[in-house]
Design an enzyme around this catalytic site. Sequence first.
Site, PDB file in Angstrom:
ATOM      1  N   LYS A 179       0.976  -1.203  -0.079  1.00 43.39           N
ATOM      2  CA  LYS A 179       0.105  -0.059  -0.035  1.00 43.39           C
ATOM      3  C   LYS A 179       0.917   1.133   0.078  1.00 43.39           C
ATOM      4  O   LYS A 179       0.680   2.296  -0.562  1.00 43.39           O
ATOM      5  CB  LYS A 179      -0.795  -0.009   1.362  1.00 43.39           C
ATOM      6  CG  LYS A 179      -2.197  -0.805   1.244  1.00 43.39           C
ATOM      7  CD  LYS A 179      -3.062  -0.480   2.365  1.00 43.39           C
ATOM      8  CE  LYS A 179      -4.005  -1.437   2.631  1.00 43.39           C
ATOM      9  NZ  LYS A 179      -4.794  -0.872   3.742  1.00 43.39           N
TER      10      LYS A 179
ATOM     11  N   ASP B  54      -8.292   2.297   4.276  1.00 45.97           N
ATOM     12  CA  ASP B  54      -9.258   1.151   4.602  1.00 45.97           C
ATOM     13  C   ASP B  54      -9.671   0.520   3.237  1.00 45.97           C
ATOM     14  O   ASP B  54     -10.241   1.241   2.505  1.00 45.97           O
ATOM     15  CB  ASP B  54     -10.010   0.985   5.888  1.00 45.97           C
ATOM     16  CG  ASP B  54     -10.353  -0.333   6.281  1.00 45.97           C
ATOM     17  OD1 ASP B  54      -9.437  -0.739   6.772  1.00 45.97           O
ATOM     18  OD2 ASP B  54     -11.423  -0.785   6.186  1.00 45.97           O
TER      19      ASP B  54
ATOM     20  N   PHE C 286      -0.802  -8.039  -4.629  1.00 50.81           N
ATOM     21  CA  PHE C 286      -0.977  -8.658  -3.470  1.00 50.81           C
ATOM     22  C   PHE C 286      -2.334  -8.805  -3.263  1.00 50.81           C
ATOM     23  O   PHE C 286      -3.262  -8.650  -3.889  1.00 50.81           O
ATOM     24  CB  PHE C 286      -0.401  -7.706  -2.341  1.00 50.81           C
ATOM     25  CG  PHE C 286      -1.444  -6.357  -2.241  1.00 50.81           C
ATOM     26  CD1 PHE C 286      -1.254  -5.420  -2.893  1.00 50.81           C
ATOM     27  CD2 PHE C 286      -1.944  -6.519  -0.851  1.00 50.81           C
ATOM     28  CE1 PHE C 286      -2.025  -4.261  -2.635  1.00 50.81           C
ATOM     29  CE2 PHE C 286      -2.822  -5.213  -0.849  1.00 50.81           C
ATOM     30  CZ  PHE C 286      -2.804  -3.964  -1.746  1.00 50.81           C
ATOM     31  N   GLY C 287      -2.656  -9.387  -1.968  1.00 47.22           N
ATOM     32  CA  GLY C 287      -3.924  -9.669  -1.478  1.00 47.22           C
ATOM     33  C   GLY C 287      -4.925 -10.530  -2.506  1.00 47.22           C
ATOM     34  O   GLY C 287      -4.363 -11.643  -2.815  1.00 47.22           O
ATOM     35  N   TYR C 288      -6.073 -10.071  -2.923  1.00 48.71           N
ATOM     36  CA  TYR C 288      -6.830 -10.861  -3.760  1.00 48.71           C
ATOM     37  C   TYR C 288      -6.691 -10.564  -5.252  1.00 48.71           C
ATOM     38  O   TYR C 288      -7.558 -11.090  -6.131  1.00 48.71           O
ATOM     39  CB  TYR C 288      -8.380 -10.334  -3.296  1.00 48.71           C
ATOM     40  CG  TYR C 288      -8.636 -10.677  -2.159  1.00 48.71           C
ATOM     41  CD1 TYR C 288      -9.391 -12.072  -1.750  1.00 48.71           C
ATOM     42  CD2 TYR C 288      -8.714  -9.811  -0.951  1.00 48.71           C
ATOM     43  CE1 TYR C 288      -9.708 -12.237  -0.544  1.00 48.71           C
ATOM     44  CE2 TYR C 288      -8.872 -10.358   0.280  1.00 48.71           C
ATOM     45  CZ  TYR C 288      -9.655 -11.505   0.634  1.00 48.71           C
ATOM     46  OH  TYR C 288      -9.927 -11.558   1.976  1.00 48.71           O
ATOM     47  N   ASP C 289      -5.370  -9.798  -5.480  1.00 48.31           N
ATOM     48  CA  ASP C 289      -5.239  -9.420  -6.990  1.00 48.31           C
ATOM     49  C   ASP C 289      -5.340 -10.757  -7.932  1.00 48.31           C
ATOM     50  O   ASP C 289      -5.952 -10.450  -8.935  1.00 48.31           O
ATOM     51  CB  ASP C 289      -3.596  -8.710  -7.014  1.00 48.31           C
ATOM     52  CG  ASP C 289      -3.859  -7.425  -6.670  1.00 48.31           C
ATOM     53  OD1 ASP C 289      -4.782  -6.553  -6.469  1.00 48.31           O
ATOM     54  OD2 ASP C 289      -2.553  -6.718  -6.345  1.00 48.31           O
TER      55      ASP C 289
ATOM     56  N   HIS D 161      -9.095   0.824  -7.166  1.00 44.03           N
ATOM     57  CA  HIS D 161      -9.801   1.699  -6.405  1.00 44.03           C
ATOM     58  C   HIS D 161      -8.732   2.598  -5.397  1.00 44.03           C
ATOM     59  O   HIS D 161      -9.319   3.694  -5.200  1.00 44.03           O
ATOM     60  CB  HIS D 161     -10.305   0.731  -5.197  1.00 44.03           C
ATOM     61  CG  HIS D 161      -9.414  -0.577  -4.970  1.00 44.03           C
ATOM     62  ND1 HIS D 161      -8.799  -1.033  -5.642  1.00 44.03           N
ATOM     63  CD2 HIS D 161      -9.071  -1.008  -3.483  1.00 44.03           C
ATOM     64  CE1 HIS D 161      -7.837  -1.956  -4.961  1.00 44.03           C
ATOM     65  NE2 HIS D 161      -8.184  -1.993  -3.650  1.00 44.03           N
ATOM     66  N   ARG D 162      -7.707   2.147  -5.160  1.00 44.41           N
ATOM     67  CA  ARG D 162      -6.854   3.196  -4.448  1.00 44.41           C
ATOM     68  C   ARG D 162      -6.458   4.107  -5.226  1.00 44.41           C
ATOM     69  O   ARG D 162      -6.298   5.534  -4.857  1.00 44.41           O
ATOM     70  CB  ARG D 162      -5.578   2.166  -3.979  1.00 44.41           C
ATOM     71  CG  ARG D 162      -5.038   2.799  -2.759  1.00 44.41           C
ATOM     72  CD  ARG D 162      -4.062   1.912  -1.930  1.00 44.41           C
ATOM     73  NE  ARG D 162      -4.803   0.994  -1.267  1.00 44.41           N
ATOM     74  CZ  ARG D 162      -4.820  -0.141  -1.758  1.00 44.41           C
ATOM     75  NH1 ARG D 162      -4.163  -0.703  -2.910  1.00 44.41           N
ATOM     76  NH2 ARG D 162      -5.336  -1.001  -1.094  1.00 44.41           N
TER      77      ARG D 162
HETATM   78  P1  IMP Z   1      -6.717  -3.400   5.302  1.00 45.48           P
HETATM   79  O1  IMP Z   1      -5.529  -3.051   5.519  1.00 45.48           O
HETATM   80  O2  IMP Z   1      -7.677  -3.432   6.725  1.00 45.48           O
HETATM   81  O3  IMP Z   1      -7.386  -2.263   4.410  1.00 45.48           O
HETATM   82  O4  IMP Z   1      -7.169  -4.445   4.684  1.00 45.48           O
HETATM   83  C1  IMP Z   1      -7.474  -4.519   3.196  1.00 45.48           C
HETATM   84  C2  IMP Z   1      -7.320  -5.891   2.971  1.00 45.48           C
HETATM   85  O5  IMP Z   1      -8.161  -6.174   1.777  1.00 45.48           O
HETATM   86  C3  IMP Z   1      -5.743  -6.316   2.202  1.00 45.48           C
HETATM   87  O6  IMP Z   1      -5.362  -7.375   3.232  1.00 45.48           O
HETATM   88  C4  IMP Z   1      -6.286  -7.217   0.893  1.00 45.48           C
HETATM   89  O7  IMP Z   1      -6.537  -8.591   1.358  1.00 45.48           O
HETATM   90  C5  IMP Z   1      -7.399  -6.473   0.609  1.00 45.48           C
HETATM   91  N1  IMP Z   1      -7.079  -5.685  -0.424  1.00 45.48           N
HETATM   92  C6  IMP Z   1      -7.163  -4.104  -0.420  1.00 45.48           C
HETATM   93  N2  IMP Z   1      -6.520  -3.717  -1.558  1.00 45.48           N
HETATM   94  C7  IMP Z   1      -6.222  -4.595  -2.311  1.00 45.48           C
HETATM   95  C8  IMP Z   1      -5.582  -4.521  -3.541  1.00 45.48           C
HETATM   96  O8  IMP Z   1      -5.366  -3.690  -4.385  1.00 45.48           O
HETATM   97  N3  IMP Z   1      -5.442  -5.822  -4.284  1.00 45.48           N
HETATM   98  C9  IMP Z   1      -5.810  -7.242  -3.325  1.00 45.48           C
HETATM   99  N4  IMP Z   1      -6.008  -7.330  -2.386  1.00 45.48           N
HETATM  100  C10 IMP Z   1      -6.545  -5.916  -1.616  1.00 45.48           C
END
Ligand code: IMP
Length: 197
Positions: free
Chosen positions: A13, A71, A154-157, A181-182
């Site tokens: 992020k 968030d 990362f994450g659900y990418d 989105h970001r």
């Molecule tokens: P946060 O740190 O509480 O905002 O957690 C957001 C969670 O949503 C992350 O750990 C990811 O699993 C998911 N997420 C948020 N943004 C992305 C993204 O750009 N790509 C993939 N997963 C995302």
Amino acid sequence: MKEFLIASNNQHKVVELNRILNPLGINAVTPQECGVDLGDVEETGTTFAENAEIKAMSAYKKTSMPTVADDSGLMVDALDGRPGVYSARYAGENATDKDRYTKLLTEMKDVPDDKRTAHFVSSICCILDDKTIIKVEGTVEGKIAYEPKGEDGFGYDPVFITKSGKTFAQLSSDEKDAISHRGNALRKLKEEIIKYI
Ligand code: IMP
């Protein structure tokens, strides 16, 4: 360059935030980089916006630095908006990104193609000083894949298919920023911050 504290330890992020804030003359620094310990902040909000504000306010109170907190998460229509604000905790506390998207694919295994719609949300709260709080939100629409594809991100990418037909994890950083989105939220933030700096 002005220094803004990013109330997050998620390096992915921070990198995404910096790619968009640097051209404004703003350098986003992590709590570690400026030697502060933000501790664990409980995300007790029921919306992304509430959680972003909780994180930003907690960091601002500790440091008095201009602070940005995001968030974000994934909302899947067939799952009534889940994992939503629980995106990070969807598969338990110590789960990996792979655990989370595998759980999602399992929940979605019988969902037909036309019902696999989903969107990411990024809510950003930026506190410039005691009187100035900026809140913005960005989204991106897509679909949940049947299997992971792509190595980046990362994450659900790897399981989020964008309008181009590629997953987020198959896009370059610039391609992701342009539609994410970001990226969308940060472009709105940029328009707002320009009014104050
Ligand atoms: P946060 O740190 O509480 O905002 O957690 C957001 C969670 O949503 C992350 O750990 C990811 O699993 C998911 N997420 C948020 N943004 C992305 C993204 O750009 N790509 C993939 N997963 C995302």
